[in-house]
Design a protein around this motif. Structure first.
Motif, PDB file in Angstrom:
ATOM      1  N   ASP A  54       8.499  -3.447  41.590  1.00 35.81           N
ATOM      2  CA  ASP A  54       7.061  -3.186  41.661  1.00 35.81           C
ATOM      3  C   ASP A  54       6.737  -1.704  41.899  1.00 35.81           C
ATOM      4  OD1 ASP A  54       4.349  -3.905  41.647  1.00 35.81           O
ATOM      5  OD2 ASP A  54       4.320  -4.054  43.830  1.00 35.81           O
ATOM      6  N   VAL A  55       7.203  -0.862  40.956  1.00 38.00           N
ATOM      7  CA  VAL A  55       6.908   0.572  41.058  1.00 38.00           C
ATOM      8  C   VAL A  55       6.110   1.026  39.847  1.00 38.00           C
ATOM      9  CG1 VAL A  55       8.965   1.045  42.423  1.00 38.00           C
ATOM     10  CG2 VAL A  55       9.063   1.315  39.956  1.00 38.00           C
ATOM     11  N   ASP A  56       5.349   2.083  40.026  1.00 36.32           N
ATOM     12  CA  ASP A  56       4.552   2.622  38.940  1.00 36.32           C
ATOM     13  C   ASP A  56       5.335   3.657  38.139  1.00 36.32           C
ATOM     14  OD1 ASP A  56       1.732   2.922  37.730  1.00 36.32           O
ATOM     15  OD2 ASP A  56       2.383   4.978  38.111  1.00 36.32           O
ATOM     16  N   THR A  57       6.022   4.550  38.848  1.00 33.69           N
ATOM     17  CA  THR A  57       6.666   5.700  38.220  1.00 33.69           C
ATOM     18  C   THR A  57       8.097   5.840  38.708  1.00 33.69           C
ATOM     19  OG1 THR A  57       4.556   6.882  38.038  1.00 33.69           O
ATOM     20  CG2 THR A  57       6.551   8.228  37.992  1.00 33.69           C
ATOM     21  N   VAL A  58       8.966   6.278  37.804  1.00 31.70           N
ATOM     22  CA  VAL A  58      10.315   6.704  38.176  1.00 31.70           C
ATOM     23  C   VAL A  58      10.419   8.167  37.794  1.00 31.70           C
ATOM     24  CG1 VAL A  58      12.792   6.448  37.769  1.00 31.70           C
ATOM     25  CG2 VAL A  58      11.323   4.415  37.809  1.00 31.70           C
ATOM     26  N   THR A  59      10.807   9.014  38.744  1.00 31.73           N
ATOM     27  CA  THR A  59      11.028  10.424  38.453  1.00 31.73           C
ATOM     28  C   THR A  59      12.530  10.685  38.549  1.00 31.73           C
ATOM     29  OG1 THR A  59      10.357  12.690  38.969  1.00 31.73           O
ATOM     30  CG2 THR A  59      10.497  11.174  40.842  1.00 31.73           C
ATOM     31  N   LEU A  60      13.064  11.325  37.515  1.00 32.19           N
ATOM     32  CA  LEU A  60      14.512  11.462  37.368  1.00 32.19           C
ATOM     33  C   LEU A  60      15.031  12.806  37.850  1.00 32.19           C
ATOM     34  CD1 LEU A  60      14.814   9.975  33.769  1.00 32.19           C
ATOM     35  CD2 LEU A  60      15.141   8.776  35.938  1.00 32.19           C
ATOM     36  N   TYR A  61      16.099  12.733  38.624  1.00 33.36           N
ATOM     37  CA  TYR A  61      16.832  13.911  39.080  1.00 33.36           C
ATOM     38  C   TYR A  61      18.322  13.634  38.909  1.00 33.36           C
ATOM     39  CZ  TYR A  61      12.474  15.678  40.919  1.00 33.36           C
ATOM     40  OH  TYR A  61      11.184  16.132  41.026  1.00 33.36           O
ATOM     41  N   MET A  62      18.698  13.276  37.683  1.00 33.76           N
ATOM     42  CA  MET A  62      20.092  12.956  37.369  1.00 33.76           C
ATOM     43  C   MET A  62      20.490  13.629  36.069  1.00 33.76           C
ATOM     44  SD  MET A  62      20.565   8.884  37.923  1.00 33.76           S
ATOM     45  CE  MET A  62      22.340   8.898  37.913  1.00 33.76           C
ATOM     46  N   VAL A  68       9.773   5.867  42.399  1.00 30.81           N
ATOM     47  CA  VAL A  68      11.224   5.907  42.581  1.00 30.81           C
ATOM     48  C   VAL A  68      11.720   7.311  42.265  1.00 30.81           C
ATOM     49  CG1 VAL A  68      13.443   5.159  41.598  1.00 30.81           C
ATOM     50  CG2 VAL A  68      11.687   3.471  42.152  1.00 30.81           C
ATOM     51  N   ILE A  69      12.539   7.851  43.159  1.00 26.06           N
ATOM     52  CA  ILE A  69      13.212   9.131  42.916  1.00 26.06           C
ATOM     53  C   ILE A  69      14.663   8.792  42.635  1.00 26.06           C
ATOM     54  CG2 ILE A  69      13.831  11.390  43.840  1.00 26.06           C
ATOM     55  CD1 ILE A  69      11.441  11.030  45.809  1.00 26.06           C
ATOM     56  N   LEU A  70      15.023   8.741  41.347  1.00 25.39           N
ATOM     57  CA  LEU A  70      16.392   8.397  40.958  1.00 25.39           C
ATOM     58  C   LEU A  70      17.236   9.663  40.996  1.00 25.39           C
ATOM     59  CD1 LEU A  70      18.263   6.140  40.082  1.00 25.39           C
ATOM     60  CD2 LEU A  70      17.617   6.585  37.706  1.00 25.39           C
ATOM     61  N   GLY A  71      18.206   9.669  41.917  1.00 30.49           N
ATOM     62  CA  GLY A  71      18.986  10.871  42.162  1.00 30.49           C
ATOM     63  C   GLY A  71      18.451  11.611  43.375  1.00 30.49           C
ATOM     64  N   ALA A  72      17.865  10.867  44.312  1.00 29.61           N
ATOM     65  CA  ALA A  72      17.278  11.455  45.521  1.00 29.61           C
ATOM     66  C   ALA A  72      18.328  12.229  46.305  1.00 29.61           C
ATOM     67  CB  ALA A  72      16.681  10.344  46.392  1.00 29.61           C
ATOM     68  N   SER A  73      17.859  13.203  47.073  1.00 34.08           N
ATOM     69  CA  SER A  73      18.766  14.028  47.878  1.00 34.08           C
ATOM     70  C   SER A  73      18.172  14.280  49.256  1.00 34.08           C
ATOM     71  CB  SER A  73      19.012  15.373  47.183  1.00 34.08           C
ATOM     72  OG  SER A  73      19.830  16.207  47.990  1.00 34.08           O
ATOM     73  N   ASN A  74      19.064  14.442  50.235  1.00 34.37           N
ATOM     74  CA  ASN A  74      18.625  14.792  51.587  1.00 34.37           C
ATOM     75  C   ASN A  74      18.807  16.286  51.857  1.00 34.37           C
ATOM     76  OD1 ASN A  74      21.372  15.055  51.892  1.00 34.37           O
ATOM     77  ND2 ASN A  74      21.547  13.621  53.591  1.00 34.37           N
TER      78      ASN A  74
END
Length: 123
Positions: free
Chosen positions: A56-64, A6-12
C-alpha cells in the motif's frame, strides 16, 4: 496529499542521497519506508529487508545500481505503486519499459529536487 514512499536502497549514512531523501521526505510530511537488507533501522524507523514486507505505497524512489535493480523488477510490479522515481544513476530504459507495461508510471528525476521545487506531489 502526503504519500507513503518506499526508498529502495535506503541508507543510514548521512552523506548518501538515499539518507537525504529519507530526511527530506519526513521534513515534507511524507512517510518514508526504507528498504535495504543491510540495515535494521534508520533514525528509529524500521527498515524492511525486502519489497515483499511492504504494501500500500504510492511511490517508490530508487537508490540502487540498475544491475542490482533487475532482480527487483517483478517485486516492484507486484507492489503496484502509482509511480517509480529513477534517481540519477538508477536509470534503465529496459526496467522503465517493464514497469510502464505493467501500468506503473516512471519518472527520471531527483527526489530531492522534486521535493524542494514543490513538484513531488504533482508528477
Amino acid at each position: 496529499m502526503k504519500e507513503k514512499v518506499v526508498i529502495l536502497g535506503a541508507s543510514n549514512k548521512p552523506e548518501r542521497y538515499a539518507y537525504k531523501a529519507f530526511k527530506m521526505l519526513q521534513e515534507y510530511g511524507h512517510t518514508p519506508i526504507p528498504v535495504n537488507p543491510a540495515f535494521d533501522e534508520i533514525e528509529g524507523v524500521k527498515v524492511s529487508k525486502t519489497l515483499e514486507e511492504v504494501s500500500d505505497v504510492d511511490t517508490v524512489t530508487l537508490y540502487m545500481n540498475p544491475q542490482r535493480l533487475v532482480e527487483q523488477v517483478e517485486r516492484l510490479i507486484h507492489l503496484k505503486p502509482r509511480r517509480v522515481i529513477f534517481n540519477p544513476g538508477t536509470e534503465s530504459k529496459e526496467i522503465e519499459q517493464k514497469l510502464e507495461n505493467a501500468g506503473i508510471k516512471t519518472l527520471e528525476a531527483c527526489t530531492l529536487v522534486l521535493l524542494r521545487t514543490n513538484q513531488f506531489e504533482d508528477k
